[in-house]
Scaffold this active site. Structure first.
Site, PDB file in Angstrom:
ATOM      1  N   GLY A  42       0.819  -1.205   0.000  1.00 16.46           N
ATOM      2  CA  GLY A  42       0.000   0.000   0.000  1.00 16.46           C
ATOM      3  C   GLY A  42       0.852   1.253   0.000  1.00 16.46           C
ATOM      4  CD  GLN A  47       3.763   5.422   2.458  1.00 13.37           C
ATOM      5  OE1 GLN A  47       2.686   4.947   2.137  1.00 13.37           O
ATOM      6  NE2 GLN A  47       4.814   4.669   2.757  1.00 13.37           N
ATOM      7  CB  CYS A  87       6.420   1.637   6.378  1.00 10.87           C
ATOM      8  SG  CYS A  87       5.782   3.183   5.729  1.00 10.87           S
ATOM      9  CG  LEU A  88       6.791   0.906   0.066  1.00 13.32           C
ATOM     10  CD1 LEU A  88       6.091   1.318  -1.219  1.00 13.32           C
ATOM     11  CD2 LEU A  88       7.870  -0.130  -0.223  1.00 13.32           C
ATOM     12  CG  HIS A 129       0.790   0.497   7.371  1.00 10.88           C
ATOM     13  ND1 HIS A 129       1.899   0.037   8.041  1.00 10.88           N
ATOM     14  CD2 HIS A 129       1.254   1.401   6.465  1.00 10.88           C
ATOM     15  CE1 HIS A 129       2.976   0.640   7.572  1.00 10.88           C
ATOM     16  NE2 HIS A 129       2.615   1.474   6.603  1.00 10.88           N
ATOM     17  CD  GLU A 130      -0.653   2.078   3.085  1.00  9.31           C
ATOM     18  OE1 GLU A 130      -0.290   3.264   2.936  1.00  9.31           O
ATOM     19  OE2 GLU A 130       0.147   1.134   3.176  1.00  9.31           O
ATOM     20  CG  HIS A 133       1.190   6.324   5.799  1.00 11.01           C
ATOM     21  ND1 HIS A 133       2.417   6.780   6.229  1.00 11.01           N
ATOM     22  CD2 HIS A 133       1.375   5.017   5.472  1.00 11.01           C
ATOM     23  CE1 HIS A 133       3.299   5.791   6.159  1.00 11.01           C
ATOM     24  NE2 HIS A 133       2.694   4.702   5.707  1.00 11.01           N
TER      25      HIS A 133
HETATM   26 ZN   LIG Z   1       3.569   2.897   5.435  1.00  9.85          ZN
END
Ligand SMILES: [Zn+2]
Length: 172
Positions: A42, A47, A87-88, A129-130, A133
């Site tokens: 995701g 991000q 996480c990216l 999680h998303e 953000h």
């Molecule tokens: Zn993340």
């Protein structure tokens, strides 16, 4: 689109609602390309430096990706579970995080159509999680202070922009 890493203040900002139109769908299309390139589940607006409630989710190559605009959480289950997250924006960091097992969410898809769904398993996990953000939160905010201290060196490196090559798409 380039991924924004831990330490960039944009990851701590709260996102605004969007109107689903050609322009915002185009942003999501580009985010999806980045998500594929960096091989994540995701990706949320901040991000890639965009403080809008836009999320793209893709569990595997076979499934249609999800375009999630204006994500809201309506309910959380009392039951929680523990799953490892990454996480990216925090390359190389993996930690177990406790979260509600099920969530009820609403969002709009790429056609602007409203969805209300109850999610569990990996789906519930990735949406939460998303969703974090979109409110300037990161998964490491959920772990204990002691664990966070153990990550300090790694976090400092990411903050300084030292990203191991294995986490950059060029090396793949
Ligand atoms: Zn993340």
């Amino acid at each position: 689109m380039k991924i924004v890493y831990f330490g960039d203040p944009v990851l701590r900002e709260e996102c605004v609602d969007v109107v689903v139109n050609e322009k915002t769908v185009k942003i999501a299309d580009e985010m999806l390309e980045a998500l594929k390139l960096y091989k994540g589940f995701g990706l949320a607006g901040p991000q890639v430096g965009i403080t809008k409630k836009i999320v793209v989710i893709r569990f595997n190559e076979e499934e249609e990706p999800l375009y999630v605009f204006n994500l809201k959480f309506l309910e959380h289950s009392q039951e929680q579970n523990l799953m490892e997250e990454g996480c990216l924006s925090l390359p190389g960091i993996w930690e177990k995080v406790v979260r509600p097992e099920k969530v009820r969410v609403s969002y709009q898809d790429r056609n602007g159509e409203e969805h209300v769904e109850t999610l569990d398993g990996l789906e519930a996990r990735v949406f939460q999680h998303e969703g974090d953000h979109l409110y300037g939160k990161l998964f490491i905010d959920h772990i204990s202070l002691i664990k966070r201290k153990l990550l300090k060196k790694k976090l400092d490196k990411i903050r300084k922009g030292i990203i191991l090559e294995e986490f950059l798409p060029e090396s793949k």
